[in-house]
Design a protein around this motif. Sequence first.
Motif, mmCIF file in Angstrom:
data_model
loop_
_atom_site.group_PDB
_atom_site.id
_atom_site.type_symbol
_atom_site.label_atom_id
_atom_site.label_comp_id
_atom_site.label_asym_id
_atom_site.label_seq_id
_atom_site.Cartn_x
_atom_site.Cartn_y
_atom_site.Cartn_z
ATOM 1 N N MET A 71 -67.807 -63.072 2.087
ATOM 2 C CA MET A 71 -69.145 -62.679 1.660
ATOM 3 C C MET A 71 -69.653 -61.526 2.531
ATOM 4 O O MET A 71 -69.274 -61.396 3.693
ATOM 5 N N PRO A 72 -70.557 -60.705 1.996
ATOM 6 C CA PRO A 72 -71.210 -59.728 2.864
ATOM 7 C C PRO A 72 -72.165 -60.440 3.810
ATOM 8 O O PRO A 72 -72.562 -61.582 3.547
ATOM 9 N N PRO A 73 -72.553 -59.806 4.915
ATOM 10 C CA PRO A 73 -73.502 -60.461 5.810
ATOM 11 C C PRO A 73 -74.881 -60.580 5.180
ATOM 12 O O PRO A 73 -75.234 -59.813 4.274
ATOM 13 N N GLY A 74 -75.648 -61.552 5.643
ATOM 14 C CA GLY A 74 -77.014 -61.703 5.161
ATOM 15 C C GLY A 74 -77.153 -62.731 4.060
ATOM 16 O O GLY A 74 -76.267 -63.568 3.831
ATOM 17 N N THR A 75 -78.288 -62.665 3.348
ATOM 18 C CA THR A 75 -78.615 -63.645 2.311
ATOM 19 C C THR A 75 -79.192 -62.930 1.095
ATOM 20 O O THR A 75 -80.306 -63.214 0.657
ATOM 21 N N GLY A 76 -78.420 -61.998 0.548
ATOM 22 C CA GLY A 76 -78.924 -61.164 -0.540
ATOM 23 C C GLY A 76 -78.364 -61.507 -1.903
ATOM 24 O O GLY A 76 -78.034 -62.653 -2.210
ATOM 25 N N GLY A 99 -55.737 -67.253 -2.476
ATOM 26 C CA GLY A 99 -56.175 -65.899 -2.796
ATOM 27 C C GLY A 99 -57.415 -65.586 -1.979
ATOM 28 O O GLY A 99 -58.052 -66.480 -1.424
ATOM 29 N N ILE A 100 -57.760 -64.308 -1.893
ATOM 30 C CA ILE A 100 -58.969 -63.916 -1.175
ATOM 31 C C ILE A 100 -59.705 -62.847 -1.973
ATOM 32 O O ILE A 100 -59.112 -61.876 -2.446
ATOM 33 N N LEU A 101 -60.993 -63.061 -2.165
ATOM 34 C CA LEU A 101 -61.856 -62.116 -2.869
ATOM 35 C C LEU A 101 -62.794 -61.473 -1.867
ATOM 36 O O LEU A 101 -63.539 -62.160 -1.157
ATOM 37 N N ASP A 102 -62.764 -60.163 -1.804
ATOM 38 C CA ASP A 102 -63.648 -59.394 -0.932
ATOM 39 C C ASP A 102 -64.948 -59.162 -1.709
ATOM 40 O O ASP A 102 -65.023 -58.283 -2.558
ATOM 41 N N ALA A 103 -65.976 -59.963 -1.407
ATOM 42 C CA ALA A 103 -67.229 -59.887 -2.156
ATOM 43 C C ALA A 103 -68.219 -58.907 -1.543
ATOM 44 O O ALA A 103 -69.345 -58.806 -2.020
#
Length: 383
Positions: A239-244, A157-161
């Motif tokens: 994951m979205p880009p970055g470290t948030g 499966g794939i989760l778009d976070a």
Amino acid sequence: MADITKEQVLETLKTVRGPDLEHSIVELGMVSDVFISDGKVYFSITVPADRAKDLEPMRLAAERVIKQMPGVKGAMVALTADKKAGSAPAARPSPPPAAPHAHAHPHSPQQQPRAGKIGVPGVGAIIAVASGKGGVGKSTTAVNLALGLLANGLRVGILDADIYGPSMPRLLNISGKPSQIDGRIIVPMENYGLKVMSMGFLVEEETAMIWRGPMVQSALLQMLREVAWGELDVLVVDMPPGTGDVQLTMAQQVPLAGAVIVSTPQDLALIDARKGLNMFRKVEVPVLGIVENMSYFIAPDTGARYDIFGHGGARKEAERIGVPFLGEVPLTMGIRETSDAGTPLVAAEPDGVVAGIYREIAAKVWKQVATTPQRSAPSIVFE
């Protein structure tokens, strides 16, 4: 029928009593972040951190009255913690940890949830695909990695976070809205054999998400734990880009089997990739390896090779910090065209050279998952 307004939502919520059982949650100033899109209502209720679990019935009551409003197609209600100094962080009630699979894949490692983290029922391993910055092809890599794992015989499966910029609906050519079980558990969408969940299925593509951190955290955990994933060997999280906020939520509250870092070869991208690597190391999430994306370009007319962004930077970085180098993915017209068309290259050209590269990367990732020891949950301290 006229569009639902924020004022109508707040008026309806005045029927829900707060913790004092005398005033409504609106009168007590507990409701915030009201957001309405396509007939769906999203908002958060701020509660004392130490009472979050006890006040879950209040959240359900608020969700119920909003769903009963004429014209409302659905509601997502989050409890967000009003964290006092020295108090423990609040936690939404979640399903119990996954039991061992009754019919697990013969090569699927049984990931035990780390101490203090609640797993996802039926899901064997959760892998994050991350990058330090945008524009390096992370989402394209994530979807082709997931399809590579699927091609290698796993249930995936794939989760778009990426709450603010979801990509999976377009990359996988999925449209429409997911159905729900009992009005609460979401049935994931599917294409190419992958089960998929994304905020892009719940809001329109051009809708600007303006949520603050707590709302993002709650929405992410709902998409992770309130989805009928079924039996999966692996769930890939884009994951979205970055470290948030999203990265910290996943690291703190989800038993990640490890993270795959995507970077292009040039120094600027590698500087940002190091930030992602360091974050995962700080929170004790194993780094499964680095992928060098857009590694080189082969001219289709002459066959000449061009290192447009340099070459080998990610391999050298992997060697320098002692993590596996997973592979080089070239920059090709095919990857761009199939991504834009919603037919990822591993699905569109399964016997092609680049699809073979993704399958090899998937095999290396899965080997790392099977051999990487899982550590206990970290305590994250900001210095």
